[in-house]
Every structure is written in C-alpha cells, then in structure tokens.
Design an enzyme around this catalytic site. Structure first.
Site, mmCIF file in Angstrom:
data_model
loop_
_atom_site.group_PDB
_atom_site.id
_atom_site.type_symbol
_atom_site.label_atom_id
_atom_site.label_comp_id
_atom_site.label_asym_id
_atom_site.label_seq_id
_atom_site.Cartn_x
_atom_site.Cartn_y
_atom_site.Cartn_z
ATOM 1 N N THR A 56 -10.885 -6.915 -4.748
ATOM 2 C CA THR A 56 -12.220 -6.859 -5.346
ATOM 3 C C THR A 56 -12.711 -5.411 -5.382
ATOM 4 O O THR A 56 -13.277 -4.945 -6.374
ATOM 5 C CB THR A 56 -13.200 -7.710 -4.505
ATOM 6 O OG1 THR A 56 -12.670 -9.020 -4.362
ATOM 7 C CG2 THR A 56 -14.571 -7.769 -5.137
ATOM 8 N N GLU A 57 -12.426 -4.693 -4.286
ATOM 9 C CA GLU A 57 -12.879 -3.298 -4.170
ATOM 10 C C GLU A 57 -12.124 -2.355 -5.105
ATOM 11 O O GLU A 57 -12.632 -1.292 -5.466
ATOM 12 C CB GLU A 57 -12.732 -2.815 -2.727
ATOM 13 C CG GLU A 57 -13.719 -3.445 -1.743
ATOM 14 C CD GLU A 57 -13.402 -4.885 -1.379
ATOM 15 O OE1 GLU A 57 -12.232 -5.299 -1.516
ATOM 16 O OE2 GLU A 57 -14.329 -5.615 -0.969
ATOM 17 N N LEU A 59 10.701 -20.676 -3.465
ATOM 18 C CA LEU A 59 9.565 -19.898 -2.979
ATOM 19 C C LEU A 59 8.338 -20.057 -3.880
ATOM 20 O O LEU A 59 8.457 -20.099 -5.098
ATOM 21 C CB LEU A 59 9.981 -18.415 -2.954
ATOM 22 C CG LEU A 59 8.901 -17.389 -2.603
ATOM 23 C CD1 LEU A 59 8.616 -17.402 -1.113
ATOM 24 C CD2 LEU A 59 9.333 -15.987 -3.036
ATOM 25 N N ASP A 92 0.830 -1.216 0.000
ATOM 26 C CA ASP A 92 0.000 0.000 0.000
ATOM 27 C C ASP A 92 0.864 1.266 0.000
ATOM 28 O O ASP A 92 1.968 1.270 0.549
ATOM 29 C CB ASP A 92 -0.923 -0.011 1.228
ATOM 30 C CG ASP A 92 -2.108 0.939 1.062
ATOM 31 O OD1 ASP A 92 -2.363 1.391 -0.074
ATOM 32 O OD2 ASP A 92 -2.777 1.221 2.079
ATOM 33 N N HIS A 149 2.462 3.288 -9.132
ATOM 34 C CA HIS A 149 2.308 1.857 -9.434
ATOM 35 C C HIS A 149 3.505 1.363 -10.246
ATOM 36 O O HIS A 149 4.038 0.295 -9.985
ATOM 37 C CB HIS A 149 1.015 1.595 -10.203
ATOM 38 C CG HIS A 149 -0.224 1.976 -9.431
ATOM 39 N ND1 HIS A 149 -0.392 1.657 -8.113
ATOM 40 C CD2 HIS A 149 -1.344 2.662 -9.802
ATOM 41 C CE1 HIS A 149 -1.574 2.111 -7.695
ATOM 42 N NE2 HIS A 149 -2.162 2.731 -8.699
HETATM 43 C C1 IPE Z 1 -5.655 -2.735 -0.345
HETATM 44 O O1 IPE Z 1 -5.223 -1.439 -0.547
HETATM 45 C C2 IPE Z 1 -5.587 -3.515 -1.621
HETATM 46 C C3 IPE Z 1 -4.260 -3.732 -2.172
HETATM 47 C C4 IPE Z 1 -3.116 -3.365 -1.667
HETATM 48 C C5 IPE Z 1 -4.228 -4.472 -3.392
HETATM 49 P P1 IPE Z 1 -6.238 -0.234 -0.751
HETATM 50 O O2 IPE Z 1 -5.407 0.998 -0.806
HETATM 51 O O3 IPE Z 1 -7.128 -0.493 -1.884
HETATM 52 O O4 IPE Z 1 -7.063 -0.306 0.607
HETATM 53 P P2 IPE Z 1 -8.109 0.716 1.248
HETATM 54 O O5 IPE Z 1 -9.283 0.752 0.362
HETATM 55 O O6 IPE Z 1 -7.441 2.052 1.361
HETATM 56 O O7 IPE Z 1 -8.403 0.153 2.587
HETATM 57 C C1 IPE Z 2 -1.516 0.163 -3.402
HETATM 58 O O1 IPE Z 2 -1.307 1.544 -3.444
HETATM 59 C C2 IPE Z 2 -1.674 -0.447 -4.770
HETATM 60 C C3 IPE Z 2 -3.021 -0.953 -5.087
HETATM 61 C C4 IPE Z 2 -4.048 -0.922 -4.296
HETATM 62 C C5 IPE Z 2 -3.191 -1.522 -6.397
HETATM 63 P P1 IPE Z 2 -2.510 2.560 -3.516
HETATM 64 O O2 IPE Z 2 -2.843 2.782 -4.958
HETATM 65 O O3 IPE Z 2 -3.627 2.104 -2.663
HETATM 66 O O4 IPE Z 2 -1.833 3.860 -2.908
HETATM 67 P P2 IPE Z 2 -2.472 4.882 -1.874
HETATM 68 O O5 IPE Z 2 -2.997 4.093 -0.732
HETATM 69 O O6 IPE Z 2 -3.546 5.610 -2.596
HETATM 70 O O7 IPE Z 2 -1.335 5.764 -1.484
HETATM 71 MG MG MG Z 3 -4.083 2.376 -0.703
#
Ligand code: IPE
Ligand code: IPE
Ligand code: MG
Length: 245
Positions: free
Chosen positions: A65-66, A130, A19, A36
C-alpha cells in the site's frame, strides 16, 4: 543444500518480502527500475523451488500500500513489469502445476494489470500443486481494517454476534482465509522489519532475513532458509521439554 532438507518437516506456507531491487541496481550504477526487471528470475526460481519441494503456499510481497508513494515513474514501471511478467510466466506456472491468486486491494491496480491477473488466475485455477499468492497493493493494516468492516457489517445485520468473534472467525475474514499462517517468513536485503506485511498471520512465523538482495536470490537461498527453519525449535509459548518428544 537441497539434500539437507527434511521433507517431512516442510513449511506449508512460505511468505517472502522481496526487498533490495533498488540497491542491487544502484550497486551497478543503474536506475532502480533495472533492479525490478532483474528480479523476475528470483521470482521464477523461488516459485519453481517451492513447487518442486511440495510447499503448498508461497506468498510474495510484490507491491505494498505504501509503495504507491514512490515516484510515479517507478510505480508505472512496476505496473508495466507486472503485466508483462504475468503474461510471460503463465507457461511456467502451468508447467509447474501452480495456481495463481492475489491478496490486496487489486481494484486499485491499473485496468490492464487487473485483466492480466484475472486471465492468469482463470488459466491456472485447476492446477493442484503450489498456490502462488501475489500480495499487490497489500498491507496488513489495510487487510485488518477490511476484516473489521466486514465483521461490523455482519453484526449490524444480525448475522453474527460479538461473542462469536474469535481467532478463527477473525482469520477467516482476512484475505488469507482458509490458508494456513506462514511458518516461515523470508525478507531479503538484510532489512529487519515487517513493513506492514501479514501482521496477523506472522504472529508465530519464524523469520529469516538474509543479506542477499532479491535479484540475486536463487533456489539455494530458498533451501538455506528452509534448512535454517528446520533447525529451530517452535515452542508456541511452551517450554522446550513440552515440545520435544
Ligand atoms: C516492502 O518493501 C514492500 C515490498 C517488498 C513489496 P519496501 O522496500 O517498500 O519496505 P520499506 O518501506 O523499506 O520498509
Ligand atoms: C523491493 O525492492 C521491490 C518493491 C518494493 C517493489 P526495493 O525497490 O524496495 O529495493 P530497495 O529496498 O530500494 O533496495
Ligand atoms: Mg526496499
């Protein structure tokens, strides 16, 4: 840091919520997608780090999923990135003896992603180091519902009785069937939540949530997480005197 790791007390399975990509990009005035793209190095370092240490399973939460609810251009960019990354990383996976698998509703991914994944899984299927598990279009609730549906079908067809459903049987019906629960779960970016990740499997995992944003995550952060994990006492409901020899 690496020298502080006790090789006899390694987690068999590490799960990571990657994240902070968006915030990483925003900090430098760039678009989220830039974050990304710059996250691949962290994926490579973590995979390599785990492979070198002898960790058996690494699950990376790559797309929930979200996450389908994000703006279309971001979803499209993530899917394109996925295709290119898998294609580009097969060589590294082979060099590190890593076997690739997935969990999640991968049928909902674009066709080229599915093809690329299938190819990478085929090429790496005989690797014995792994196992890298990519969680794609995955969520814990989705997975639990799938398991319940399967169990209900087996009961209906007379292949299983309700009494036979227990912890083990349920676990075997999840997409992680046969894989030990993660002893350690890392979520980067300082966010303190599970976000629908491995709801069943994380029941007794040690959680480690460093402030580092995912694109900055390197082997040393992984080592720090493992050292921190090794300093904890895992009691599983017992008292301290029962678990210390
Ligand atoms: C969780 O991260 C999903 C992944 C890292 C793939 P999000 O950034 O989408 O989570 P929320 O919605 O902030 O909790
Ligand atoms: C995690 O980083 C990657 C995915 C969820 C695909 P985010 O895109 O959620 O980055 P923040 O949380 O907005 O900084
Ligand atoms: Mg995030």
């Amino acid at each position: 840091m690496k020298e502080h790791i006790d090789p006899s007390n390694l987690p068999q399975h590490i799960a990571v919520i990657m994240d902070g990509n968006g915030r990483w990009a925003k900090r430098q005035g760039a678009a989220r997608v830039f974050g990304h793209r710059n996250a691949i190095k962290a994926v490579r370092e973590t995979t390599e780090g785990c492979a070198e240490l002898g960790v058996k399973y690494l699950t990376l939460y790559a797309f929930s999923t979200e996450n389908w609810n994000r703006p279309k251009y971001e979803v499209d960019a993530l899917m394109t990135l996925l295709v290119h990354t898998i294609r580009g990383e097969i060589k590294t996976l082979m060099e590190n003896n890593v076997r690739l698998t997935t969990i999640g509703n991968t049928e909902s991914l674009p066709g080229d992603c599915q093809n690329e994944l299938a190819e990478a899984m085929r090429e790496t299927q005989n690797n014995t180091g792994l196992t890298l598990i990519l969680a794609l279009s995955y969520s814990g609730r989705w997975e639990i519902i799938e398991a319940v549906r399967q169990l209900a079908t087996e009961v209906r067809d007379g292949r299983l009785t309700p009494d036979e459903i227990n912890d083990t049987v349920f676990g075997q019906h999840l997409s992680t069937g046969g894989i030990p629960d993660p002893e350690l779960m890392i979520r980067t970016s300082g966010e303190m939540r599970i976000s629908n990740f491995m709801l069943w499997q994380l029941a007794y995992s040690e959680l480690y949530m460093p402030d580092v944003l995912w694109p900055d995550f390197r082997k040393n952060h992984l080592y720090e997480a493992i050292v921190n994990y090794q300093q904890r006492e895992r009691r599983f409901g017992k008292i301290s005197e029962q678990v210390t020899k």
